[in-house]
Design a protein around this motif. Structure first.
Motif, PDB file in Angstrom:
ATOM      1  N   LEU A  34      91.803  74.145  -8.212  1.00 63.53           N
ATOM      2  CA  LEU A  34      92.143  75.213  -8.078  1.00 63.53           C
ATOM      3  C   LEU A  34      91.628  76.069  -7.591  1.00 63.53           C
ATOM      4  N   GLY A  35      89.990  76.374  -7.251  1.00 62.16           N
ATOM      5  CA  GLY A  35      89.694  77.813  -7.247  1.00 62.16           C
ATOM      6  C   GLY A  35      89.487  77.802  -5.966  1.00 62.16           C
ATOM      7  N   SER A  36      89.490  76.369  -5.446  1.00 63.08           N
ATOM      8  CA  SER A  36      89.447  75.816  -4.354  1.00 63.08           C
ATOM      9  C   SER A  36      90.738  76.331  -2.643  1.00 63.08           C
ATOM     10  N   VAL A  37      92.166  75.764  -3.649  1.00 63.55           N
ATOM     11  CA  VAL A  37      92.624  75.807  -3.142  1.00 63.55           C
ATOM     12  C   VAL A  37      93.490  77.504  -3.350  1.00 63.55           C
ATOM     13  N   ALA A  38      92.996  78.463  -3.376  1.00 61.61           N
ATOM     14  CA  ALA A  38      92.948  79.857  -3.296  1.00 61.61           C
ATOM     15  C   ALA A  38      92.014  80.203  -2.453  1.00 61.61           C
ATOM     16  N   VAL A  39      91.293  79.293  -2.130  1.00 59.95           N
ATOM     17  CA  VAL A  39      89.607  79.544  -1.495  1.00 59.95           C
ATOM     18  C   VAL A  39      89.997  79.995  -0.083  1.00 59.95           C
ATOM     19  N   ILE A  40      91.280  78.542  -0.002  1.00 54.18           N
ATOM     20  CA  ILE A  40      91.954  77.678   1.074  1.00 54.18           C
ATOM     21  C   ILE A  40      92.926  78.804   1.675  1.00 54.18           C
ATOM     22  N   VAL A  41      94.039  78.656   1.262  1.00 44.47           N
ATOM     23  CA  VAL A  41      95.002  80.274   0.875  1.00 44.47           C
ATOM     24  C   VAL A  41      94.641  81.388   1.900  1.00 44.47           C
ATOM     25  N   GLY A  42      93.038  82.078   0.915  1.00 47.34           N
ATOM     26  CA  GLY A  42      92.684  82.982   1.626  1.00 47.34           C
ATOM     27  C   GLY A  42      92.068  83.330   2.850  1.00 47.34           C
ATOM     28  N   GLY A  43      91.916  82.341   2.984  1.00 46.08           N
ATOM     29  CA  GLY A  43      91.070  81.664   4.340  1.00 46.08           C
ATOM     30  C   GLY A  43      92.349  81.622   5.283  1.00 46.08           C
ATOM     31  N   LEU A  44      92.835  81.360   4.741  1.00 42.70           N
ATOM     32  CA  LEU A  44      94.126  80.633   5.993  1.00 42.70           C
ATOM     33  C   LEU A  44      94.995  82.541   6.100  1.00 42.70           C
ATOM     34  N   VAL A  45      94.896  82.888   5.636  1.00 45.44           N
ATOM     35  CA  VAL A  45      96.283  84.270   5.382  1.00 45.44           C
ATOM     36  C   VAL A  45      94.793  84.967   6.699  1.00 45.44           C
ATOM     37  N   ILE A  46      93.753  84.976   6.002  1.00 38.86           N
ATOM     38  CA  ILE A  46      93.095  85.860   6.999  1.00 38.86           C
ATOM     39  C   ILE A  46      92.829  85.746   8.651  1.00 38.86           C
ATOM     40  N   LEU A  47      92.994  84.066   8.874  1.00 39.98           N
ATOM     41  CA  LEU A  47      92.729  83.536  10.435  1.00 39.98           C
ATOM     42  C   LEU A  47      94.317  84.239  10.777  1.00 39.98           C
ATOM     43  N   LEU A  48      94.812  83.549  10.048  1.00 32.68           N
ATOM     44  CA  LEU A  48      96.106  84.167  10.733  1.00 32.68           C
ATOM     45  C   LEU A  48      96.581  85.820  11.104  1.00 32.68           C
ATOM     46  N   THR A  49      96.331  86.138  10.308  1.00 38.43           N
ATOM     47  CA  THR A  49      96.921  87.632  10.248  1.00 38.43           C
ATOM     48  C   THR A  49      95.730  88.761  10.619  1.00 38.43           C
ATOM     49  N   GLY A  50      94.374  88.119   9.920  1.00 40.06           N
ATOM     50  CA  GLY A  50      93.232  88.996   9.534  1.00 40.06           C
ATOM     51  C   GLY A  50      92.696  90.190   8.587  1.00 40.06           C
ATOM     52  N   TRP A  51      94.254  90.585   7.910  1.00 36.92           N
ATOM     53  CA  TRP A  51      94.445  90.747   6.382  1.00 36.92           C
ATOM     54  C   TRP A  51      93.216  90.801   5.706  1.00 36.92           C
ATOM     55  N   GLN A  52      92.038  91.168   5.520  1.00 35.59           N
ATOM     56  CA  GLN A  52      90.932  91.087   5.226  1.00 35.59           C
ATOM     57  C   GLN A  52      91.167  91.194   3.010  1.00 35.59           C
ATOM     58  N   ALA A  53      91.831  91.861   2.874  1.00 32.55           N
ATOM     59  CA  ALA A  53      92.049  91.989   1.172  1.00 32.55           C
ATOM     60  C   ALA A  53      92.629  90.931   0.734  1.00 32.55           C
ATOM     61  N   ALA A  54      92.381  89.414   1.207  1.00 34.19           N
ATOM     62  CA  ALA A  54      93.349  88.411   1.509  1.00 34.19           C
ATOM     63  C   ALA A  54      91.406  87.856   0.168  1.00 34.19           C
ATOM     64  N   ASP A  55      91.002  88.018   0.852  1.00 29.03           N
ATOM     65  CA  ASP A  55      89.569  87.304   0.514  1.00 29.03           C
ATOM     66  C   ASP A  55      89.284  88.303  -1.083  1.00 29.03           C
ATOM     67  N   PRO A  56      89.375  89.405  -1.237  1.00 32.41           N
ATOM     68  CA  PRO A  56      88.791  90.184  -2.681  1.00 32.41           C
ATOM     69  C   PRO A  56      89.660  89.245  -3.480  1.00 32.41           C
ATOM     70  N   ILE A  57      91.591  89.395  -3.152  1.00 31.81           N
ATOM     71  CA  ILE A  57      92.354  88.943  -3.735  1.00 31.81           C
ATOM     72  C   ILE A  57      92.364  87.356  -4.109  1.00 31.81           C
ATOM     73  N   ALA A  58      91.948  86.597  -3.419  1.00 33.12           N
ATOM     74  CA  ALA A  58      91.654  85.128  -3.693  1.00 33.12           C
ATOM     75  C   ALA A  58      90.507  85.395  -4.787  1.00 33.12           C
ATOM     76  N   SER A  59      89.646  86.164  -4.746  1.00 35.65           N
ATOM     77  CA  SER A  59      88.398  85.892  -5.347  1.00 35.65           C
ATOM     78  C   SER A  59      89.221  86.621  -7.325  1.00 35.65           C
ATOM     79  N   ILE A  60      89.759  87.166  -7.229  1.00 30.79           N
ATOM     80  CA  ILE A  60      90.430  88.329  -8.337  1.00 30.79           C
ATOM     81  C   ILE A  60      91.281  86.678  -9.345  1.00 30.79           C
ATOM     82  N   VAL A  61      92.502  85.858  -8.484  1.00 31.92           N
ATOM     83  CA  VAL A  61      92.617  84.315  -8.379  1.00 31.92           C
ATOM     84  C   VAL A  61      91.464  83.285  -9.568  1.00 31.92           C
ATOM     85  N   ILE A  62      90.733  83.713  -8.458  1.00 29.06           N
ATOM     86  CA  ILE A  62      89.878  82.543  -9.315  1.00 29.06           C
ATOM     87  C   ILE A  62      89.433  82.787 -10.828  1.00 29.06           C
ATOM     88  N   GLY A  63      88.643  83.774 -10.655  1.00 28.10           N
ATOM     89  CA  GLY A  63      89.009  84.435 -11.908  1.00 28.10           C
ATOM     90  C   GLY A  63      89.964  84.822 -13.248  1.00 28.10           C
TER      91      GLY A  63
END
Length: 307
Positions: free
Chosen positions: A166-195
């Motif tokens: 499930l954590g990998s899914v969160a990272v995949i979503v975060g990576g897609l958001v950054i890749l498509l929009t450049g929104w860097q906050a998606a990375d720490p948000i994905a980290s919190i989801v993993i936690g």
């Protein structure tokens, strides 16, 4: 009159021992995921990927602890440890839960820091590594699919791999958001989801392990029903000091004092005792029971505990 209904299980030992080979494969998969994700995190700058790598590392450590506990549990009982080392599996489950809590605290703290000091993350690389991690975790889940219902220790291993998937899914979503929009906050948000994914699993595993360590009645054992079945046996007048607990996953234990009519013992203790043990064995799947037969009018010593 007490009776020990056979020795504690040995054979392959505990139920967890049946799945030793699958645990070894799971350790290898989790360790490989950890290495790949750490490299990917360093190259991409992704905290979420690093958090998932830390989670994968706890998977490998946790499953290794489970395997070590299973190995210890195969050791024969001794006069000082009459149940052997079966309880080590439960201590291993507690340690797994505490490791998960430690990872949660670290991830949350690091993610909060990323909001105040953003780091540029390469979304494409983050996404690609996470997809590979998810695929590997799905293999681990398949290996442990039958094990999770057999042992608390194996359940902990399965839940760790599931949480990592499930954590990998969160990272995949975060990576897609950054890749498509450049929104860097998606990375720490994905980290919190993993936690946050870690918390309910750690709580559930710790709760169940402490239930065993407190020698509470097994969740699938209704002592009122046990008492009712025993009282239905011909010649049984009363049941007291009835206790049930779990040594380790899949090994429930039961003790009882059973008051019987004098004429019920006409054929000897053995016949009645056998019927009572078959009763708890057949209806409640208790292979290890100790039943003390007491004649009618038997006086309990002062201070005896009754239930």
């Amino acid at each position: 009159m007490g009776h020990d209904h056979g020795p504690v299980p040995s054979a392959a030992g505990t139920l967890s021992g049946t799945f030793r080979g699958r645990l070894l494969w799971t350790i290898g998969i989790s360790a490989s995921i950890t290495v790949i994700q750490v490299v990917g995190a360093l190259l991409s700058g992704s905290l979420a990927l690093l958090a998932d790598a830390a989670h994968s590392l706890t998977d490998a450590v946790g499953v290794a602890l489970a395997l070590g506990a299973i190995t210890l549990a195969q050791r024969a009982p001794t006069p000082r440890r009459t149940f052997g080392f079966y309880r080590v599996e439960i201590f291993s489950a507690v340690l797994n839960a505490l490791l998960l809590v430690a990872i949660f605290v670290w991830v949350l703290w690091s993610a909060i820091g990323r909001f105040s000091e953003p780091v540029e993350v390469k979304g494409g690389l983050m996404f690609a590594v996470a997809v590979g991690g998810l695929a590997a975790n799905l293999v681990g889940l398949w290996l442990l699919r039958d094990a999770k219902e057999q042992s608390l220790n194996l359940r902990g291993a399965y839940l760790e791999v599931l949480g990592d998937a499930l954590g990998s899914v969160a990272v995949i979503v975060g990576g897609l958001v950054i890749l498509l929009t450049g929104w860097q906050a998606a990375d720490p948000i994905a980290s919190i989801v993993i936690g946050l994914l870690i918390v309910p699993r750690a709580y559930g595993l710790l709760r169940d392990a402490l239930h065993v360590l407190m020698e509470a009645t097994p969740q699938d054992m209704d002592l009122a029903e046990v008492r009712r079945h025993l009282l239905e046996e011909p010649g049984v007048l009363a049941v007291h000091d009835l206790h049930g607990w779990t040594v380790t996953s899949g090994m429930p234990v039961l003790t009882a004092h059973v008051v019987v009519a004098d004429d019920a013992l006409a054929n000897g203790y053995g016949d009645l005792l056998g019927r009572l043990q078959r009763c708890v064995g057949d209806h409640f799947d208790v292979a290890h029971s100790t039943i003390q037969l007491e004649p009618e009018g038997h006086a309990e010593p002062p201070g005896a505990l009754h239930s």
